[in-house]
Design an enzyme around this catalytic site. Structure first.
Site, PDB file in Angstrom:
ATOM      1  N   CYS A 110       9.787  -4.892  -4.172  1.00 22.28           N
ATOM      2  CA  CYS A 110       9.232  -6.085  -3.709  1.00 22.28           C
ATOM      3  C   CYS A 110      10.253  -6.708  -2.631  1.00 22.28           C
ATOM      4  O   CYS A 110      11.145  -7.466  -3.017  1.00 22.28           O
ATOM      5  CB  CYS A 110       8.900  -7.041  -4.771  1.00 22.28           C
ATOM      6  N   ALA A 112      10.359  -7.752   0.828  1.00 20.86           N
ATOM      7  CA  ALA A 112      10.374  -8.634   1.865  1.00 20.86           C
ATOM      8  C   ALA A 112      10.655 -10.098   1.489  1.00 20.86           C
ATOM      9  O   ALA A 112      10.866 -10.554   0.620  1.00 20.86           O
ATOM     10  CB  ALA A 112       8.993  -8.831   2.527  1.00 20.86           C
ATOM     11  N   GLY A 114      13.753  -9.061   2.960  1.00 21.65           N
ATOM     12  CA  GLY A 114      14.697  -7.892   3.412  1.00 21.65           C
ATOM     13  C   GLY A 114      16.064  -7.960   3.127  1.00 21.65           C
ATOM     14  O   GLY A 114      16.984  -7.069   3.584  1.00 21.65           O
ATOM     15  N   LYS A 116      17.953  -8.092   0.490  1.00 19.20           N
ATOM     16  CA  LYS A 116      18.423  -7.350  -0.436  1.00 19.20           C
ATOM     17  C   LYS A 116      18.289  -5.763  -0.006  1.00 19.20           C
ATOM     18  O   LYS A 116      19.302  -4.739  -0.070  1.00 19.20           O
ATOM     19  CB  LYS A 116      18.014  -7.315  -1.894  1.00 19.20           C
ATOM     20  N   ASP A 134       6.280  -3.781   0.340  1.00 22.49           N
ATOM     21  CA  ASP A 134       5.806  -5.245   0.020  1.00 22.49           C
ATOM     22  C   ASP A 134       4.318  -5.333   0.433  1.00 22.49           C
ATOM     23  O   ASP A 134       3.748  -4.724   1.158  1.00 22.49           O
ATOM     24  CB  ASP A 134       6.533  -6.345   0.957  1.00 22.49           C
ATOM     25  N   ARG A 139       5.411 -11.249   5.936  1.00 25.29           N
ATOM     26  CA  ARG A 139       6.850 -11.315   5.426  1.00 25.29           C
ATOM     27  C   ARG A 139       7.385  -9.775   5.743  1.00 25.29           C
ATOM     28  O   ARG A 139       8.770  -9.933   6.008  1.00 25.29           O
ATOM     29  CB  ARG A 139       6.927 -11.332   3.986  1.00 25.29           C
ATOM     30  N   ASP A 181      12.564  -7.095  -7.633  1.00 23.35           N
ATOM     31  CA  ASP A 181      12.914  -8.590  -7.295  1.00 23.35           C
ATOM     32  C   ASP A 181      11.479  -9.363  -7.041  1.00 23.35           C
ATOM     33  O   ASP A 181      11.283  -9.605  -5.880  1.00 23.35           O
ATOM     34  CB  ASP A 181      13.942  -8.579  -5.994  1.00 23.35           C
ATOM     35  N   CYS A 236      14.373 -15.362  -9.381  1.00 23.37           N
ATOM     36  CA  CYS A 236      15.116 -16.586  -8.945  1.00 23.37           C
ATOM     37  C   CYS A 236      14.426 -17.642  -9.722  1.00 23.37           C
ATOM     38  O   CYS A 236      14.284 -18.869  -9.297  1.00 23.37           O
ATOM     39  CB  CYS A 236      14.408 -17.103  -7.604  1.00 23.37           C
TER      40      CYS A 236
HETATM   41  N1  SAM Z   1      13.809  -8.988  -2.296  1.00 28.15           N
HETATM   42  C1  SAM Z   1      13.373  -9.788  -1.225  1.00 28.15           C
HETATM   43  C2  SAM Z   1      14.565 -10.177  -0.572  1.00 28.15           C
HETATM   44  O1  SAM Z   1      15.724 -10.374  -1.293  1.00 28.15           O
HETATM   45  O2  SAM Z   1      14.479 -10.553   0.574  1.00 28.15           O
HETATM   46  C3  SAM Z   1      12.599 -10.968  -1.891  1.00 28.15           C
HETATM   47  C4  SAM Z   1      11.294 -10.771  -2.569  1.00 28.15           C
HETATM   48  S1  SAM Z   1      10.255 -11.930  -3.166  1.00 28.15           S
HETATM   49  C5  SAM Z   1      11.245 -12.812  -4.571  1.00 28.15           C
HETATM   50  C6  SAM Z   1       8.833 -11.055  -3.986  1.00 28.15           C
HETATM   51  C7  SAM Z   1       8.176 -10.396  -2.816  1.00 28.15           C
HETATM   52  O3  SAM Z   1       7.273  -9.587  -3.802  1.00 28.15           O
HETATM   53  C8  SAM Z   1       7.311 -11.071  -1.820  1.00 28.15           C
HETATM   54  O4  SAM Z   1       7.538 -10.921  -0.518  1.00 28.15           O
HETATM   55  C9  SAM Z   1       5.815 -10.734  -2.460  1.00 28.15           C
HETATM   56  O5  SAM Z   1       4.922 -10.543  -1.209  1.00 28.15           O
HETATM   57  C10 SAM Z   1       6.254  -9.123  -2.789  1.00 28.15           C
HETATM   58  N2  SAM Z   1       5.015  -8.861  -3.825  1.00 28.15           N
HETATM   59  C11 SAM Z   1       4.444  -9.478  -4.764  1.00 28.15           C
HETATM   60  N3  SAM Z   1       3.488  -8.489  -5.530  1.00 28.15           N
HETATM   61  C12 SAM Z   1       3.737  -7.502  -4.940  1.00 28.15           C
HETATM   62  C13 SAM Z   1       3.333  -6.093  -5.140  1.00 28.15           C
HETATM   63  N4  SAM Z   1       2.279  -5.870  -6.227  1.00 28.15           N
HETATM   64  N5  SAM Z   1       3.939  -4.821  -4.386  1.00 28.15           N
HETATM   65  C14 SAM Z   1       4.809  -4.982  -3.593  1.00 28.15           C
HETATM   66  N6  SAM Z   1       5.183  -6.402  -3.328  1.00 28.15           N
HETATM   67  C15 SAM Z   1       4.836  -7.359  -3.904  1.00 28.15           C
END
Ligand code: SAM
Length: 265
Positions: A110, A112, A114, A116, A134, A139, A181, A236
């Site tokens: 997950c 975006a 990005g 990490k 993502d 995002r 994440d 978070c």
């Molecule tokens: N790891 C990212 C960073 O450090 O920049 C932050 C991630 S954010 C907490 C959670 C992300 O999970 C969101 O961008 C959301 O769009 C994505 N997301 C939610 N459900 C998802 C899924 N089933 N598959 C892929 N991405 C998903």
């Protein structure tokens, strides 16, 4: 990820992007701008008394520099050119702990926007393969810009639901490291005014349970990749429903097949 810091402000953390520069050169750059470098911190107390023109090396992460809370580097050349990333320490821990060796195959499930992912790419020295997924198109587009600026080249971005990524696809057979994440309540995010962003609606019990259900599915899915050896799960959130409870649920399902280390980040 976050701890309550009532009465004291979070310092400004700066991750040196090792794909573009070295810690030493970034330190020298700031010194030329009349900042004083205080060396490596030896205790958390060292971070609390920084002057506006002072900075210090983090206690744990060698590529992390710590500045006064009020310093804003968003317009700074080193940031706009991708040499430094403005990323809080809690957000740096997942990639640091996953610590994939150079050349390995990694999934950022997950990903975006990005931060990490770019940290993982730096740890990989841009060698190997970094599959990043993502669901959110907007995002992901921000993420494309961020990765380009950070000089990341070892990634393959996909606008795809991680739950639908096929673990038996030969493309992922060498994936040993997964960073998960997922979306969460965000209740542990500390804003720069030092308030947790928790509120009653975002943390209602039904919402937390719905999030936890997704988080469990995603963690289970990560563990179903045939070659996986290490998964980092981070949120978070300050709620046990999204953290310890998720991990306990998964441990119960998998029994002795996995060994768990719960970090108090
Ligand atoms: N790891 C990212 C960073 O450090 O920049 C932050 C991630 S954010 C907490 C959670 C992300 O999970 C969101 O961008 C959301 O769009 C994505 N997301 C939610 N459900 C998802 C899924 N089933 N598959 C892929 N991405 C998903």
């Amino acid at each position: 990820k976050a701890s309550s810091t009532a009465g004291c402000q979070l310092p400004r953390y700066v991750r040196v992007n090792l794909l573009k520069n070295t810690v030493e050169d970034v330190i020298d750059y700031f010194k030329r701008e009349d900042y004083t470098y205080l060396g490596q911190a030896t205790s958390v107390a060292d971070l609390k008394h920084l002057g506006r023109k002072q900075f210090i090396g983090d206690l744990h992460l060698p590529e992390l520099l710590v500045f006064h809370p009020k310093i804003d580097l968003h317009e700074h050349f080193l940031y706009t050119a991708g040499h430094i990333i403005l990323q809080d320490k809690a957000s740096c821990l997942p990639a640091h702990l996953l610590n994939p060796p150079t050349g390995s195959h990694v999934i950022d499930a997950c990903a975006a926007p990005g931060n990490k992912t770019s940290h993982l790419a730096a740890i990989l020295c841009n060698k190997g393969k970094l599959f990043a997924f993502d669901l959110d198109t907007k995002r992901l587009s921000t993420m494309g810009t961020l990765l380009l600026r950070a000089g990341v080249t070892c990634h393959e971005l996909a606008n795809q639901d991680f739950l639908l990524v096929d673990p038996s696809n030969p493309k992922y057979q060498n994936v040993k490291y997964i960073l998960l994440d997922p979306s969460c309540s965000g209740s542990g995010i500390v804003n720069r005014l030092n308030q947790l962003t928790d509120d009653e609606t975002s943390s209602s019990r039904p919402r937390l349970l719905a999030l936890a259900s997704f988080q469990c599915k995603a963690l289970n899915h990560a563990l179903s990749f045939p070659g996986v050896e290490r998964v980092i799960y981070s949120t978070c959130s300050i709620h046990r429903e999204e953290n310890e409870d998720v991990v306990e649920e998964i441990l119960q399902q998998h029994g002795n097949r996995i060994r768990c280390c719960i970090g108090d980040c």
